[in-house]
Motif scaffolding. Structure first.
Motif, mmCIF file in Angstrom:
data_model
loop_
_atom_site.group_PDB
_atom_site.id
_atom_site.type_symbol
_atom_site.label_atom_id
_atom_site.label_comp_id
_atom_site.label_asym_id
_atom_site.label_seq_id
_atom_site.Cartn_x
_atom_site.Cartn_y
_atom_site.Cartn_z
ATOM 1 N N UNK A 1 49.211 33.198 41.071
ATOM 2 C CA UNK A 1 49.786 34.452 41.575
ATOM 3 C C UNK A 1 50.585 35.165 40.489
ATOM 4 N N UNK A 2 51.426 34.411 39.780
ATOM 5 C CA UNK A 2 52.237 35.021 38.721
ATOM 6 C C UNK A 2 51.353 35.674 37.663
ATOM 7 N N UNK A 3 50.304 34.982 37.246
ATOM 8 C CA UNK A 3 49.470 35.505 36.169
ATOM 9 C C UNK A 3 48.609 36.680 36.629
ATOM 10 N N UNK A 4 48.172 36.651 37.877
ATOM 11 C CA UNK A 4 47.377 37.761 38.402
ATOM 12 C C UNK A 4 48.245 39.020 38.514
ATOM 13 N N UNK A 5 49.460 38.880 39.050
ATOM 14 C CA UNK A 5 50.365 40.029 39.148
ATOM 15 C C UNK A 5 50.737 40.533 37.753
ATOM 16 N N UNK A 6 50.993 39.592 36.833
ATOM 17 C CA UNK A 6 51.296 39.982 35.447
ATOM 18 C C UNK A 6 50.168 40.836 34.872
ATOM 19 N N UNK A 7 48.936 40.369 35.033
ATOM 20 C CA UNK A 7 47.803 41.088 34.461
ATOM 21 C C UNK A 7 47.597 42.445 35.144
ATOM 22 N N UNK B 1 41.050 37.540 40.886
ATOM 23 C CA UNK B 1 41.971 36.539 41.404
ATOM 24 C C UNK B 1 41.239 35.240 41.726
ATOM 25 N N UNK B 2 40.071 35.344 42.326
ATOM 26 C CA UNK B 2 39.300 34.143 42.660
ATOM 27 C C UNK B 2 38.858 33.418 41.393
ATOM 28 N N UNK B 3 38.325 34.169 40.434
ATOM 29 C CA UNK B 3 37.842 33.554 39.192
ATOM 30 C C UNK B 3 38.982 32.850 38.450
ATOM 31 N N UNK C 1 48.766 37.562 47.586
ATOM 32 C CA UNK C 1 48.488 38.819 46.895
ATOM 33 C C UNK C 1 48.366 39.981 47.875
ATOM 34 N N UNK C 2 47.779 39.731 49.037
ATOM 35 C CA UNK C 2 47.685 40.779 50.055
ATOM 36 C C UNK C 2 49.077 41.170 50.548
ATOM 37 N N UNK C 3 49.945 40.176 50.703
ATOM 38 C CA UNK C 3 51.320 40.475 51.106
ATOM 39 C C UNK C 3 51.989 41.409 50.098
ATOM 40 N N UNK C 4 51.732 41.153 48.828
ATOM 41 C CA UNK C 4 52.332 41.978 47.779
ATOM 42 C C UNK C 4 51.750 43.384 47.776
ATOM 43 N N UNK C 5 50.421 43.483 47.801
ATOM 44 C CA UNK C 5 49.770 44.795 47.737
ATOM 45 C C UNK C 5 50.082 45.653 48.963
ATOM 46 N N UNK C 6 50.320 45.026 50.096
ATOM 47 C CA UNK C 6 50.590 45.769 51.332
ATOM 48 C C UNK C 6 52.075 46.032 51.559
ATOM 49 N N UNK C 7 52.907 45.610 50.630
ATOM 50 C CA UNK C 7 54.354 45.767 50.804
ATOM 51 C C UNK C 7 54.811 47.187 50.450
ATOM 52 N N UNK C 8 55.887 47.642 51.069
ATOM 53 C CA UNK C 8 56.461 48.936 50.683
ATOM 54 C C UNK C 8 56.890 48.957 49.218
ATOM 55 N N UNK C 9 57.278 47.799 48.693
ATOM 56 C CA UNK C 9 57.725 47.737 47.302
ATOM 57 C C UNK C 9 56.586 48.057 46.338
ATOM 58 N N UNK D 1 59.115 36.849 41.266
ATOM 59 C CA UNK D 1 58.197 36.509 42.354
ATOM 60 C C UNK D 1 58.371 35.053 42.758
ATOM 61 N N UNK D 2 58.420 34.794 44.051
ATOM 62 C CA UNK D 2 58.526 33.432 44.585
ATOM 63 C C UNK D 2 57.405 33.209 45.603
ATOM 64 N N UNK D 3 56.659 32.130 45.408
ATOM 65 C CA UNK D 3 55.549 31.820 46.317
ATOM 66 C C UNK D 3 55.840 30.599 47.177
ATOM 67 N N UNK D 4 56.973 29.940 46.929
ATOM 68 C CA UNK D 4 57.332 28.756 47.703
ATOM 69 C C UNK D 4 58.420 29.041 48.716
#
Length: 294
Positions: free
Chosen positions: A64-70, A91-93, A127-135, A186-189
């Motif tokens: 998640x961190x690396x995908x958001x970074x990229x 993201x899958x790859x 990732x969906x949570x992030x993309x769909x967020x108001x932030x 970002x926190x995923x835990x």
């Protein structure tokens, strides 16, 4: 913003939240993590192998961190909206790559087969949570125009100085909007506001040191991405910075007490690093094979 300051290499240990957290939980685990080459009983190769064990939770966070970074770096090149089909294919790859390249704690100790589809399912939700967020919408509208000034997981370990003590405070994402600097982590835990607030305070001091920003102009926030999107703002003022700097000094000195040579960062003997009495940490410790409570 100013350029990030660089420091010449020194052997002396550097404080970080994760380092002191390890030190607090189990001194023996701390020894294996940071001073493996000084072990007289266990081959270094064995310790390094166990240290490299990963977990499903850890690789979920790494992916998640690396995908958001990229994705953020892509925004620095183009402000066009994200193509979600391509985004989730990437993201899958990347998840497949991460899962296939490493040895998992669950596999090594529990003979569990790690299913890449299971790992990716959680990555996708996060990732969906992030993309769909108001932030995320706010970032697109307010932060992208200053993307050339973004700091995205900078190279190195985030070295800085806090009260002249070496410290490592590597930010996930730092960016200016108006006369403020926002710091996001970002926190995923699971939420741990005490620990995570401590991290964000460190990142704020990093921004204060490198960019000369006053405490009132630094706005750090913990961003929890799972199970749902949530934010926690961390209050930063001069009193908080002074208290944090004192904490860094105190905790650094505690770790110094386990060294035979502070300047060269040489540890005392392994036997001087006691085992934890908390069996919870033992249950999930990568070194339990060579430690076994002895």
């Amino acid at each position: 913003m100013n350029e990030i300051k660089r420091f010449p290499y020194t052997d002396i240990l550097g404080w970080s939240v994760s380092r002191y957290d390890r030190f607090s939980n189990c001194k023996r685990q701390y020894f294996y993590d940071y001073y493996a080459k000084y072990d007289k009983d266990i081959p270094l190769e064995k310790i390094l192998f166990l240290k490299a064990l990963t977990s499903k939770a850890l690789e979920t966070g790494n992916a998640v961190h690396d995908i958001i970074r990229d994705m953020l770096k892509r925004f620095q090149k183009s402000a066009k909206p994200i193509n979600k089909d391509k985004f989730f294919k990437y993201a899958f790859d990347l998840t497949v790559k991460y899962v296939g390249a490493k040895t998992f704690f669950e596999s090594y100790y529990n003979n569990e087969i790690v299913d890449v589809k299971e790992v990716y399912a959680k990555v996708k939700v996060i990732l969906e949570n992030f993309l769909n967020s108001p932030r995320f919408k706010w970032l697109e509208e307010n932060a992208v125009p200053t993307s050339t000034q973004w700091v995205i997981e900078p190279d190195g370990f985030g070295e800085t100085r806090i009260n002249n003590y070496k410290a490592f405070c590597k930010v996930d994402f730092l960016f200016p909007v108006g006369d403020k600097i926002y710091v996001m982590d970002w926190k995923t835990g699971k939420p741990d506001e005490i620990k995570h607030s401590k991290q964000l305070t460190g990142y704020s001091l990093w921004a204060n040191f490198h960019f000369g920003k006053a405490a009132k102009d630094i706005l750090p926030m913990i961003v929890y991405l799972y199970p749902a999107y949530a934010e926690k703002n961390v209050k930063i003022d001069d009193a908080a910075i002074a208290a944090f700097a004192k904490t860094v000094e105190t905790e650094t000195k505690e770790m110094y007490e386990y060294l035979s040579n502070i300047e060269k960062n040489i540890p005392k003997d392994k036997k001087d690093f006691p085992l934890t009495t908390n069996q919870f940490f033992c249950r999930y410790c990568s070194y339990r094979e060579i430690c076994q409570g002895k």
